[in-house]
Design a protein around this motif. Sequence first.
Motif, mmCIF file in Angstrom:
data_model
loop_
_atom_site.group_PDB
_atom_site.id
_atom_site.type_symbol
_atom_site.label_atom_id
_atom_site.label_comp_id
_atom_site.label_asym_id
_atom_site.label_seq_id
_atom_site.Cartn_x
_atom_site.Cartn_y
_atom_site.Cartn_z
ATOM 1 N N GLY A 1 0.691 -1.146 0.008
ATOM 2 C CA GLY A 1 0.098 0.644 -0.111
ATOM 3 C C GLY A 1 0.534 1.159 -0.101
ATOM 4 N N GLN A 2 2.310 1.435 0.003
ATOM 5 C CA GLN A 2 3.336 2.348 0.087
ATOM 6 C C GLN A 2 3.945 2.719 -1.105
ATOM 7 O OE1 GLN A 2 3.731 4.090 3.866
ATOM 8 N NE2 GLN A 2 3.137 1.918 4.860
ATOM 9 N N ILE A 3 4.747 3.469 -1.530
ATOM 10 C CA ILE A 3 5.631 4.065 -2.777
ATOM 11 C C ILE A 3 7.158 3.249 -1.632
ATOM 12 C CG2 ILE A 3 6.588 5.080 -4.409
ATOM 13 C CD1 ILE A 3 3.909 6.705 -4.893
ATOM 14 N N VAL A 4 7.530 2.334 -2.435
ATOM 15 C CA VAL A 4 8.895 2.133 -1.802
ATOM 16 C C VAL A 4 9.687 3.203 -3.003
ATOM 17 C CG1 VAL A 4 8.708 0.121 -0.884
ATOM 18 C CG2 VAL A 4 9.173 -0.215 -3.581
ATOM 19 N N GLU A 5 9.184 2.914 -4.262
ATOM 20 C CA GLU A 5 10.305 3.773 -4.894
ATOM 21 C C GLU A 5 9.712 4.332 -6.505
ATOM 22 O OE1 GLU A 5 15.218 3.179 -6.902
ATOM 23 O OE2 GLU A 5 14.027 1.241 -6.047
ATOM 24 N N MET A 6 10.619 5.314 -7.048
ATOM 25 C CA MET A 6 9.270 6.296 -7.682
ATOM 26 C C MET A 6 10.604 7.011 -8.334
ATOM 27 S SD MET A 6 5.727 8.707 -6.729
ATOM 28 C CE MET A 6 6.954 10.255 -6.413
ATOM 29 N N GLY A 7 10.566 7.256 -9.466
ATOM 30 C CA GLY A 7 11.212 7.892 -10.452
ATOM 31 C C GLY A 7 11.048 7.637 -12.325
ATOM 32 N N PRO B 1 -0.188 0.504 10.046
ATOM 33 C CA PRO B 1 1.713 0.201 10.198
ATOM 34 C C PRO B 1 2.173 1.812 10.207
ATOM 35 C CG PRO B 1 0.338 0.932 7.881
ATOM 36 C CD PRO B 1 -0.851 0.685 8.727
ATOM 37 N N ASP B 2 4.112 2.077 9.814
ATOM 38 C CA ASP B 2 4.727 3.291 10.300
ATOM 39 C C ASP B 2 4.841 3.638 8.852
ATOM 40 O OD1 ASP B 2 5.004 2.615 12.680
ATOM 41 O OD2 ASP B 2 7.021 1.319 12.066
ATOM 42 N N ARG B 3 4.325 4.676 7.987
ATOM 43 C CA ARG B 3 4.496 5.598 7.464
ATOM 44 C C ARG B 3 5.970 5.645 6.655
ATOM 45 N NH1 ARG B 3 0.728 9.533 5.238
ATOM 46 N NH2 ARG B 3 -1.393 8.568 6.119
ATOM 47 N N LEU B 4 6.737 4.953 5.306
ATOM 48 C CA LEU B 4 7.367 5.324 4.561
ATOM 49 C C LEU B 4 7.695 6.204 4.267
ATOM 50 C CD1 LEU B 4 7.797 2.106 2.591
ATOM 51 C CD2 LEU B 4 8.848 2.710 5.119
ATOM 52 N N LYS B 5 9.024 7.262 4.106
ATOM 53 C CA LYS B 5 9.070 8.037 3.873
ATOM 54 C C LYS B 5 10.204 8.334 2.442
ATOM 55 C CE LYS B 5 10.907 12.882 5.707
ATOM 56 N NZ LYS B 5 11.509 13.707 6.923
ATOM 57 N N LEU B 6 9.686 9.129 1.404
ATOM 58 C CA LEU B 6 10.407 9.585 0.417
ATOM 59 C C LEU B 6 11.651 10.537 0.664
ATOM 60 C CD1 LEU B 6 7.588 8.005 -2.155
ATOM 61 C CD2 LEU B 6 9.622 7.022 -1.519
ATOM 62 N N HIS B 7 12.773 9.837 -0.267
ATOM 63 C CA HIS B 7 13.987 10.858 0.104
ATOM 64 C C HIS B 7 14.209 10.909 -1.381
ATOM 65 C CE1 HIS B 7 14.395 10.606 4.367
ATOM 66 N NE2 HIS B 7 14.233 8.749 3.853
ATOM 67 N N ASN B 8 14.568 12.529 -1.805
ATOM 68 C CA ASN B 8 14.604 12.581 -2.669
ATOM 69 C C ASN B 8 17.297 11.735 -2.785
ATOM 70 O OD1 ASN B 8 15.545 13.966 -5.829
ATOM 71 N ND2 ASN B 8 14.796 15.232 -5.292
ATOM 72 N N VAL B 9 16.951 10.795 -4.375
ATOM 73 C CA VAL B 9 18.135 10.764 -4.034
ATOM 74 C C VAL B 9 19.004 11.530 -5.364
ATOM 75 C CG1 VAL B 9 18.021 8.701 -3.202
ATOM 76 C CG2 VAL B 9 17.598 8.658 -5.583
ATOM 77 N N GLY B 10 17.920 12.327 -6.395
ATOM 78 C CA GLY B 10 18.810 12.778 -7.076
ATOM 79 C C GLY B 10 17.867 13.128 -8.402
ATOM 80 N N ASP B 11 17.260 14.264 -8.827
ATOM 81 C CA ASP B 11 16.776 14.841 -10.512
ATOM 82 C C ASP B 11 15.352 13.666 -9.949
ATOM 83 O OD1 ASP B 11 18.732 15.287 -11.548
ATOM 84 O OD2 ASP B 11 19.530 14.275 -12.053
ATOM 85 N N GLY B 12 14.646 13.970 -8.961
ATOM 86 C CA GLY B 12 13.063 13.153 -9.321
ATOM 87 C C GLY B 12 13.439 11.797 -8.702
ATOM 88 N N HIS B 13 14.209 11.735 -8.177
ATOM 89 C CA HIS B 13 14.455 9.703 -7.935
ATOM 90 C C HIS B 13 13.852 9.291 -7.017
ATOM 91 C CE1 HIS B 13 16.716 6.054 -8.345
ATOM 92 N NE2 HIS B 13 15.200 5.813 -8.354
ATOM 93 N N PHE B 14 12.896 9.599 -5.769
ATOM 94 C CA PHE B 14 12.784 8.729 -5.535
ATOM 95 C C PHE B 14 12.552 8.031 -4.692
ATOM 96 C CE2 PHE B 14 10.472 12.638 -6.313
ATOM 97 C CZ PHE B 14 11.034 14.092 -5.382
ATOM 98 N N VAL B 15 13.547 7.142 -2.953
ATOM 99 C CA VAL B 15 13.390 5.962 -2.992
ATOM 100 C C VAL B 15 13.349 6.267 -1.166
ATOM 101 C CG1 VAL B 15 15.446 4.011 -2.328
ATOM 102 C CG2 VAL B 15 15.449 5.768 -4.623
#
Length: 593
Positions: free
Chosen positions: A518-524, A575-589
Amino acid sequence: MTTAQSATAPSGAADPLLSVRDLTVTVKDRGIIRPLVADLSFELAAGETLAIAGESGSGKSITSLAIMGLLPNNVSVTSGQALLEGTDLPSLPERQMRAWRGARVAMIFQEPMTSLNPVHTIGSQMTEVIRAHEAVSIGAARAASIEALRKVRIPEPERRMKQYPHELSGGMRQRVMIAMALALRPSLLIADEPTTALDVTVQREVLELLRDLQKETGTAIILITHDMGVVAECADRVVVMRHGRMVETAPVNQLFSAPSHDYTRALLAAVPRLGTGARRAKPLPPVTNAPVAKLVNARVHFDIGANFFGRPTHRVHAVEGISFDIRPGETFGLVGESGCGKSTVAKSLAGLVPHQGHIEVDGQALTALTTQGKRDICRNIQMVFQDPMAALDPRMTVGEAVSEPLLIHGIGTAKERHACAAELFDRVGLTPEQMSRYPHEFSGGQRQRICVARALALKPKLIICDESVSALDVSVQSQVLQLLEELQRETDVSYLFISHDMAVVENVVDRLAVMYLGQIVEMGTRDQVFGDPRHSYTKRLLDAVPIPDPARKRQPYARPTTEIPSPIHRIGTPPDRLKLHNVGDGHFVADDH
């Protein structure tokens, strides 16, 4: 060399375990007899895996049912033989054949939920199979069942014996079917599309499990599939079928490196491959454009269970705080395993399930819409579902189905709607003359084209493709994907493309999000996620994709030692919420645990 001779086991081998000679299977329909399988010949040695590959309607499954003696009443073997250890199985009376099934030859079907009895526990079904063929006590049959479940790596087999099929995941149910099939150590196992309905990670686990069990037991396997990646990874030899006839047979390495038949070459060329998507990349739509759809902290929950007072006790966190947008002319992908929330996101975007958080389509928040507003928003968002036959009304002509959205929204006269439908048929590669036919008169690929035409009728800004090509043959899948790409170039429509097939996704999307519980773990972008995956779950999905090249040996797959956690939590303990971090140029992990 004749076709039949070319399908024999390798020279110098012992007598074949199975010898199929000039097998012809026919169907009698309304007094007309026509062949479903014609003059099929091949041999299978003990401990060997033979893949029978081809598209729907090629005769693969009919061949397996003929060997098992499970043909429908109006279908019969009219000539030829299927000799297992010298005994012609199709000629055996049903009473004798019943003794062979399970004990000497077993079968795993594509959909385990329809193969298992929903009103009996796993344990009762497994012990019944064993006691039907062996004179053992219930206790001994139970012990053998537990051992069989343990061999297919089902955790806590004693507890699973007490459970019902609906309490297990799809992968677990398929493992139960494998355990049931191998419990009596048959000489021959027929696996009919055993992984088609499974997620890519579960598929790899099941295929590796079959390989391991084959090494232990020496069982010969006939693997029936249309997935050439599965063929490359599992088979020793391959039989390619088309329209009920064998068109080519060869050792797996030879077939993939130097196919001799045009149909085999076309089949292999249509297979989506990881790594080819980057070569077809197009420029991303400008970020400055207003998004067609936008989700901010979107949540979808379902309350279940009941206490003494009838109040729910638990909550399914189907979608838990996801955010992304879809730009005009963009294809945005959602990937992940079954149950991760992909389809729930699609339904919430289409206004089919209630949600919390902010979801807007074409600048309008869905929660603020009136009944008329919700009706109007349907003009901007349409869906193409996985099963086109279930999505079309069998009592309506396909022309009526395509023009129906125009009728519902009061657009145009009857003549104008008919003209619009004819234009749409032409656009998706069908002819206006076909509009008077009914859904059952079309192939699966044609029906999916009709569903695409219907989705385009209202000129929407966003089309949601929910596993819209996963049930199609690889060549038909390629045609539908090419059609979607052409329509996007013509109309600048946006797509939300939902799939668990990573190779297809890479060849289709511009950007994507990977979902887990139910959560996003990576996006880009496609290149970021596929070229530089950062989250362990994304890497696991990519590692599990079958590679349609038998010359490439993959690294051993790290099988998970525990089951996937459940999205069900007691109310009050989310559930614990996952926090997405921008690792560069809109790549979220997300943080990796």
